[in-house]
Design a protein around this motif. Sequence first.
Motif, PDB file in Angstrom:
ATOM      1  N   ARG A 163       0.825  -1.212   0.000  1.00 21.44           N
ATOM      2  CA  ARG A 163       0.000   0.000   0.000  1.00 21.44           C
ATOM      3  C   ARG A 163       0.858   1.259   0.000  1.00 21.44           C
ATOM      4  O   ARG A 163       0.515   2.257  -0.638  1.00 21.44           O
ATOM      5  CB  ARG A 163      -0.933  -0.012   1.219  1.00 21.44           C
ATOM      6  N   GLN A 164       1.972   1.226   0.732  1.00 21.37           N
ATOM      7  CA  GLN A 164       2.858   2.378   0.761  1.00 21.37           C
ATOM      8  C   GLN A 164       3.507   2.630  -0.602  1.00 21.37           C
ATOM      9  O   GLN A 164       3.651   3.771  -1.037  1.00 21.37           O
ATOM     10  CB  GLN A 164       3.938   2.177   1.825  1.00 21.37           C
ATOM     11  N   ILE A 165       3.904   1.564  -1.262  1.00 19.91           N
ATOM     12  CA  ILE A 165       4.484   1.718  -2.605  1.00 19.91           C
ATOM     13  C   ILE A 165       3.467   2.378  -3.531  1.00 19.91           C
ATOM     14  O   ILE A 165       3.787   3.306  -4.286  1.00 19.91           O
ATOM     15  CB  ILE A 165       4.927   0.352  -3.169  1.00 19.91           C
ATOM     16  N   THR A 166       2.230   1.907  -3.477  1.00 20.32           N
ATOM     17  CA  THR A 166       1.183   2.477  -4.325  1.00 20.32           C
ATOM     18  C   THR A 166       0.922   3.937  -3.975  1.00 20.32           C
ATOM     19  O   THR A 166       0.815   4.796  -4.869  1.00 20.32           O
ATOM     20  CB  THR A 166      -0.115   1.665  -4.171  1.00 20.32           C
ATOM     21  N   ARG A 167       0.853   4.230  -2.683  1.00 21.74           N
ATOM     22  CA  ARG A 167       0.551   5.599  -2.260  1.00 21.74           C
ATOM     23  C   ARG A 167       1.632   6.563  -2.701  1.00 21.74           C
ATOM     24  O   ARG A 167       1.350   7.606  -3.297  1.00 21.74           O
ATOM     25  CB  ARG A 167       0.387   5.647  -0.743  1.00 21.74           C
ATOM     26  N   TRP A 168       2.879   6.251  -2.384  1.00 23.38           N
ATOM     27  CA  TRP A 168       3.949   7.203  -2.674  1.00 23.38           C
ATOM     28  C   TRP A 168       4.263   7.275  -4.160  1.00 23.38           C
ATOM     29  O   TRP A 168       4.680   8.327  -4.657  1.00 23.38           O
ATOM     30  CB  TRP A 168       5.181   6.871  -1.834  1.00 23.38           C
ATOM     31  N   SER A 169       4.029   6.198  -4.878  1.00 26.19           N
ATOM     32  CA  SER A 169       4.190   6.252  -6.329  1.00 26.19           C
ATOM     33  C   SER A 169       3.121   7.141  -6.947  1.00 26.19           C
ATOM     34  O   SER A 169       3.384   7.878  -7.911  1.00 26.19           O
ATOM     35  CB  SER A 169       4.134   4.844  -6.923  1.00 26.19           C
ATOM     36  N   GLY A 170       1.916   7.085  -6.396  1.00 28.80           N
ATOM     37  CA  GLY A 170       0.869   7.980  -6.873  1.00 28.80           C
ATOM     38  C   GLY A 170       1.201   9.431  -6.602  1.00 28.80           C
ATOM     39  O   GLY A 170       0.976  10.306  -7.457  1.00 28.80           O
ATOM     40  N   GLN A 171       1.748   9.725  -5.417  1.00 34.93           N
ATOM     41  CA  GLN A 171       2.183  11.089  -5.117  1.00 34.93           C
ATOM     42  C   GLN A 171       3.305  11.520  -6.055  1.00 34.93           C
ATOM     43  O   GLN A 171       3.355  12.670  -6.497  1.00 34.93           O
ATOM     44  CB  GLN A 171       2.668  11.162  -3.659  1.00 34.93           C
ATOM     45  N   TRP A 172       4.213  10.591  -6.344  1.00 29.62           N
ATOM     46  CA  TRP A 172       5.326  10.915  -7.244  1.00 29.62           C
ATOM     47  C   TRP A 172       4.805  11.361  -8.606  1.00 29.62           C
ATOM     48  O   TRP A 172       5.335  12.308  -9.208  1.00 29.62           O
ATOM     49  CB  TRP A 172       6.239   9.708  -7.390  1.00 29.62           C
ATOM     50  N   GLU A 173       3.803  10.697  -9.107  1.00 25.60           N
ATOM     51  CA  GLU A 173       3.253  11.062 -10.408  1.00 25.60           C
ATOM     52  C   GLU A 173       2.738  12.493 -10.409  1.00 25.60           C
ATOM     53  O   GLU A 173       2.744  13.169 -11.447  1.00 25.60           O
ATOM     54  CB  GLU A 173       2.128  10.099 -10.801  1.00 25.60           C
ATOM     55  N   LEU A 174       2.298  12.983  -9.267  1.00 26.93           N
ATOM     56  CA  LEU A 174       1.771  14.342  -9.175  1.00 26.93           C
ATOM     57  C   LEU A 174       2.851  15.405  -9.065  1.00 26.93           C
ATOM     58  O   LEU A 174       2.662  16.534  -9.510  1.00 26.93           O
ATOM     59  CB  LEU A 174       0.845  14.459  -7.955  1.00 26.93           C
ATOM     60  N   VAL A 175       3.987  15.061  -8.458  1.00 26.48           N
ATOM     61  CA  VAL A 175       4.976  16.086  -8.111  1.00 26.48           C
ATOM     62  C   VAL A 175       6.349  15.854  -8.727  1.00 26.48           C
ATOM     63  O   VAL A 175       7.277  16.631  -8.478  1.00 26.48           O
ATOM     64  CB  VAL A 175       5.125  16.180  -6.573  1.00 26.48           C
ATOM     65  N   ALA A 176       6.520  14.831  -9.538  1.00 29.00           N
ATOM     66  CA  ALA A 176       7.844  14.471 -10.051  1.00 29.00           C
ATOM     67  C   ALA A 176       8.480  15.614 -10.831  1.00 29.00           C
ATOM     68  O   ALA A 176       7.827  16.271 -11.646  1.00 29.00           O
ATOM     69  CB  ALA A 176       7.740  13.242 -10.942  1.00 29.00           C
TER      70      ALA A 176
END
Length: 361
Positions: A163-176
């Motif tokens: 779940r953490q991998i999914t969450r932070w990867s989703g955040q990365w897509e927004l702010v990369a």
Amino acid sequence: MTGVLAEIELAVVRRRMLAAGAEVGPELDGSLISGGRSNLTVLLDDGVCRWVLRTPPRHGRTPSAHDVGREFRVTSGLATTDVPVAAPVVFCEDEALLGGPFSVWEFVDGVTVQSRDQLDALGSEVVDGITGALVETLAALHRVDHVVVGLERFGRPDAYVRRQITRWSGQWELVAPGDATVQDHAIAVRRLLEEQIPEQVHTSIVHGDYRIDNALLDLTGTTPRVAAVVDWELSTIGDPVADVATMCAYRHPAFDQVLGFPTAWTSPSLDDADALAQRYERAGGVELAHWPVHLGLAYYKIAVIAAGIDYRWRAEGAPEGGNDTAGSAVAPFLEAALTTLTAEGLSRPPTQGARCRSTTC
């Protein structure tokens, strides 16, 4: 304006506090304690008593971050345990009142140690006492039965790393950021994490952002103690090993760039990550199983947090409390994650007395 909140906004807050049973005087003042990178923190004062209000930044918020309702709920559950938290007063989810939801807690008198200079001024004996108090408090948190304290629905108890991998990867897509090399490193880290998801051995409440400056310290007695753990916006139910890994990953020197100044938690006068992990186990913490994977995930998470701060800086043009150095921390944290998650890092014994053996910790 009266401080950071307008008088009409303070009147709204006062009415909500009164409705929740708080005794508040006729005049309520509000002054900014901190803000910019995370939730806005406001000191409320009626001339007799003090409280703390937390509300998300009014601009540049990302989904699932800045969750003051989450902070209120977890501290409400922990209020009857031996984990020190500020006493909750009221949570309001009506965003029309202040431009976002807000929570209020009773004020806790304590010292916040944020900078290297502040830490160095305390002396080695006090610093050692603070370190012991911090790891003992984290171990105490991980011993709390989340079901008993009413947090059985606070988060899923299983599949935390996934779940953490999914969450932070989703955040990365927004702010990369736009740097191609950094993007490639982030993709590689995510792939390695997904290939090495460990079995979850333990389940507990996790703070998610645990380090010295997220604690209020009582330094008045002969032995330092934690007066209150604060900043619970990333808390959930999950794997406690991840909490310890995050605490260790913040020891990376690049964390200074995340906050924009020489931080207390990167000081060489503190225990290194290996010693922190050992002290945690001696304090009654869980066995640190699958350590390299958790440490790699922690580095990845901090890289995304740094990218988010940089994103707000670029989007808003020097927002209050922001800094222009956070972006330079993204690559070092991703590189630390890659090193930890490669065959070299994983070949190290993951649970030998909770050893954190990464040279980048």
